[in-house]
Design a protein around this motif. Structure first.
Motif, PDB file in Angstrom:
ATOM      1  N   THR A 315       0.744  -1.424  -0.267  1.00 52.06           N
ATOM      2  CA  THR A 315       0.072   0.155  -0.051  1.00 52.06           C
ATOM      3  C   THR A 315       0.665   1.355   0.105  1.00 52.06           C
ATOM      4  O   THR A 315       0.603   2.017  -0.702  1.00 52.06           O
ATOM      5  N   ASP A 413      -5.396  -2.746  -7.039  1.00 54.92           N
ATOM      6  CA  ASP A 413      -4.820  -3.467  -6.140  1.00 54.92           C
ATOM      7  C   ASP A 413      -5.477  -4.948  -6.118  1.00 54.92           C
ATOM      8  O   ASP A 413      -6.598  -4.859  -6.286  1.00 54.92           O
ATOM      9  N   GLU A 414      -4.989  -5.839  -5.553  1.00 51.11           N
ATOM     10  CA  GLU A 414      -5.229  -7.182  -5.600  1.00 51.11           C
ATOM     11  C   GLU A 414      -5.875  -7.502  -6.962  1.00 51.11           C
ATOM     12  O   GLU A 414      -6.797  -8.013  -7.166  1.00 51.11           O
ATOM     13  N   GLY A 568      -6.849  -7.509   1.832  1.00 51.04           N
ATOM     14  CA  GLY A 568      -6.268  -6.182   2.127  1.00 51.04           C
ATOM     15  C   GLY A 568      -6.467  -5.451   3.524  1.00 51.04           C
ATOM     16  O   GLY A 568      -5.817  -4.458   4.062  1.00 51.04           O
TER      17      GLY A 568
HETATM   18 MG    MG Z   1      -2.807  -4.898   0.436  1.00 52.09          MG
END
Ligand code: MG
Ligand code: ADP
Length: 686
Positions: A315, A413-414, A568
């Protein structure tokens, strides 16, 4: 991984040629003996052209040079026997509703009973005196009996030599299509068109591989069983070469079409951001950021995959990358797969960025800024210099009508939770923005080189220091009372816990929710007087946020949740995780879930309750006790469950191979890359 081609030289790889000649593309109906009915059956097997037929891969092979004497058949192993039908008959019972057809086969050593339940029409296909091959396993030895064996009647005639006294291919079939007919068709097609299977370009060194034409013959009619693998490898290599060519071409087109926005920044946000962060970046994070910065300043837009095990600190790398674009006067977008993760990012980035004068906006399914509002605000401000904005959201960022002005960078993300198409959609929102995709499911090399072959790769190969260890235990359900006691102890000591139930679906179903809600009562009883909350996909956004906020603030000490929390979430005080029916998850997913703990300085504990009855399933879970190396776990998961499962259903970009295997063929994938891209510019880190 370096770029696939050096930035200033033209594409050095040879152009890849489409392999199929016009003849091979002709429809199967152009073959003798294939009429409309057969063509329809072949179409059901996805066989439409002559080439399809030549590449129809046998399901298995029968060595009909040596069939097993009936007297030597066993229960342990399926085998082929050959004999003559000496008796047959159909018995009906329950008023004709049920039936069993049976024939008795004699090969001079013993007799074999072959039975088929409720397939009365089989009676028509066999006759006393027929010579038959059967393949199967005994289910009884007195008398010797097989149920539903595979069979093939031996007939004389011109082509009989392809069906007997040799290694014979057994093909996948569809209803109404006889094995023998298909084998004959493929044989004749080979005889006539084998030489049309010309060498593709680039092709491998023919000293180490058979020619393509040879390989095609060997895959259907091998002289020895060992030939099958030799042929498979050659044909797999061709598939990987074709894919690499496509990847190269895509990349080349992309690079000629696109001009990169200058986004490497000037550190004016970065400096104060890092100073206030509260920790120092790890060496790995710094290295990765250096790679990213050079990508953001290069002639072509960056397309980079950031890999780092769960908890490695992606992050903050995303934040620094966003700052580079924002410093350069461009906006950035960050897309997360779930609302709760988007909300979490929103909270963090707001805290980090607003002191720098950067606007942060959230756009999820439930919280939206419409494009109309946006137009008004941006028009109103168009006379003044616009503040730069980071847009954070779920796939709602993709919805039409919402445009992202002056987009310089897209971060996903992801990434494994999104399909390739969604990734492309978001990138298309802007004028070739830079792209950083982050994934926490470490990607086994075979997939890295195929599915993500057109991305450069950066790896965070180090965890931030000062992390407590995560200890993992696999336990059976009888140990649950002890486990609850253990969790109570930890909560009493001030820690928090996740309790996860296996709901593998993206969207939890109503009955799943009922089950989780019922479990909630059990957990409340087990952990009273501590407070227990509930989190699952069917809650409203408001309810989800409230549950999470309460958990973050330690107003609730345990959170009963579905796999929704997989991605996350970052609550460092949560140090215990209990996963029920853990065998129902994939290993990589369990590793992700486990990544929710071990985020603070104290030691963490992950307890996997296995309801598995088989040793095999329990052993599989054992891997998680033994290692916390996400790469090893992902490799194992790929082997056990295949790429589709590992990457999730949404991963639509997965190529389909007839011969290639993403679990076995790393060496071939590498060789294909060398063939397509000159080795001097290929360096792989993944
Ligand atoms: Mg993450
Ligand atoms: P992931 O890679 O799984 O997305 P996160 O970015 O959520 O991991 O980071 C996990 C935790 O590690 C967060 O609490 C974050 O604040 C912390 N963290 C990240 N980088 C560092 C660092 N260099 N030193 C200490 N803690 C860090």
């Amino acid at each position: 991984m370096a770029p696939l081609e050096s930035k200033n030289s033209p594409l050095a790889a040879p152009a890849c040629r489409d392999e199929a000649t016009p003849t091979l593309r002709r429809p199967v109906t152009s073959l003798w003996g294939v009429g409309a009915e057969r063509a329809a059956q072949l179409a059901r097997l996805d066989l439409h052209t002559i080439e399809d037929l030549l590449l129809h891969r046998p399901r298995r092979y029968e060595d009909r040079r040596h069939s097993r004497a009936i007297a030597e058949l066993t229960r342990d192993e399926a085998a082929t026997a050959r004999g003559t039908i000496v008796a047959q008959g159909l018995k009906c019972f329950r008023g004709g509703a049920k039936s069993v057809f049976e024939f008795v086969l004699d090969d001079g050593t013993a007799r074999l009973h072959c039975r088929w339940w409720n397939l009365p029409f089989l009676e028509k296909y066999f006759a006393v005196g027929d010579e038959v091959f059967v393949f199967g396993r005994l289910i009884e030895t007195r008398p010797r009996t097989m149920d539903h064996p595979e069979t093939e009647v031996i007939e004389g005639g011109g082509e009989s030599f392809i069906h007997v006294n040799r290694i014979v291919p057994i093909y996948p079939l569809t209803e109404g299509l006889p094995q023998r007919w298909l084998r004959g068709l493929i044989w004749r097609t080979l005889e006539k068109f084998e030489l049309e299977m010309v060498e593709p370009k680039p092709g491998p060194d023919l000293k180490t591989f058979p020619s393509r034409a040879n390989a095609v013959r060997m895959i259907h009619f091998p002289e020895e069983l060992a030939d099958v693998e030799i042929a498979r490898r050659r044909l797999a290599l061709d598939e990987f070469v074709a894919l690499q060519c496509e990847i190269q071409l895509r990349r080349k087109n992309f690079e000629t079409r696109s001009r990169a926005l200058p986004c490497c920044g000037d550190n004016r946000f970065m400096k104060p951001f890092l100073a206030r962060l509260g920790y120092k970046l790890t060496r790995a994070q710094t290295n990765v950021l250096r790679e990213i910065r050079s990508g953001m300043g290069a002639a072509h837009p960056m397309r980079r995959l950031l890999q780092g095990d769960v908890g490695s600190g992606k992050t903050v790398v995303a934040a620094c990358t966003a700052l580079m674009a924002l410093e350069s006067g461009f906006n950035a977008a960050l897309m997360a797969p779930t609302e709760i993760l988007a909300e979490q990012h929103f909270r963090n980035f707001q805290k980090w960025f607003e002191p720098l004068g950067v606007k942060v906006e959230l756009q999820t399914g439930s919280r939206k800024t419409t494009s109309d509002e946006r137009r008004v605000t941006s028009d109103a401000k168009s006379r003044a210099p616009l503040p730069v904005t980071l847009f954070i959201g779920t796939h709602a960022l993709l919805t039409s009508g919402f445009d992202l002005p002056r987009l310089g960078l897209v971060i996903i993300d992801e990434q494994h939770k999104f399909g390739v198409t969604q990734r492309e959609q978001l990138v298309r929102k802007g004028n070739y923005p830079h792209l950083l995709v982050m994934t926490a499911t470490p990607i086994p090399r075979t997939l890295g080189l195929t599915l993500y072959g057109d991305l450069d790769v950066s790896v965070i190969d180090e965890m931030p220091s000062g992390r407590g260890r995560v200890k993992t235990f696999v336990r059976s359900a009888v140990k649950l009372p002890k486990v609850w006691e253990f969790i109570r102890d930890k909560i009493t000591a001030g820690r928090q816990a996740y309790v996860v139930y296996p709901r593998v679906e993206e969207q939890d179903t109503a009955s799943d929710i009922k089950a989780v809600t019922r479990e909630l009562e059990n957990v409340r009883r087990s952990l009273a007087p501590f407070h227990v909350g509930l989190l699952h996909g069917r809650l409203t956004s408001r309810e989800k946020e409230d549950a999470l906020a309460a958990f973050r603030a330690n107003r609730i000490q345990a959170l009963v949740a579905t796999a929704l929390i997989e991605v996350g979430l970052d609550v460092p005080n949560a140090t215990v995780m209990l996963i029920e029916n853990a065998e129902r998850f994939g290993l990589a997913q369990l590793h992700q879930l486990r990544g929710r703990i071990g985020r603070g300085a104290t030691e963490s504990f992950c307890i996997l309750i296995s309801g598995a009855r088989t040793d095999e399933a329990r052993q599989r879970l054992q891997v998680l006790e033994d290692t916390t190396d996400g790469f090893r776990i992902a490799e194992m998961d790929l082997k056990l469950r295949g790429p589709g499962e590992l990457l999730g259903q949404k991963q639509s970009g997965l190529p389909q191979f007839r011969f290639g295997s993403l679990t076995e063929d790393l060496d071939l994938i590498r060789r294909a890359r060398e063939l397509v891209a000159p080795p001097r510019v290929v360096s792989e880190k993944i």
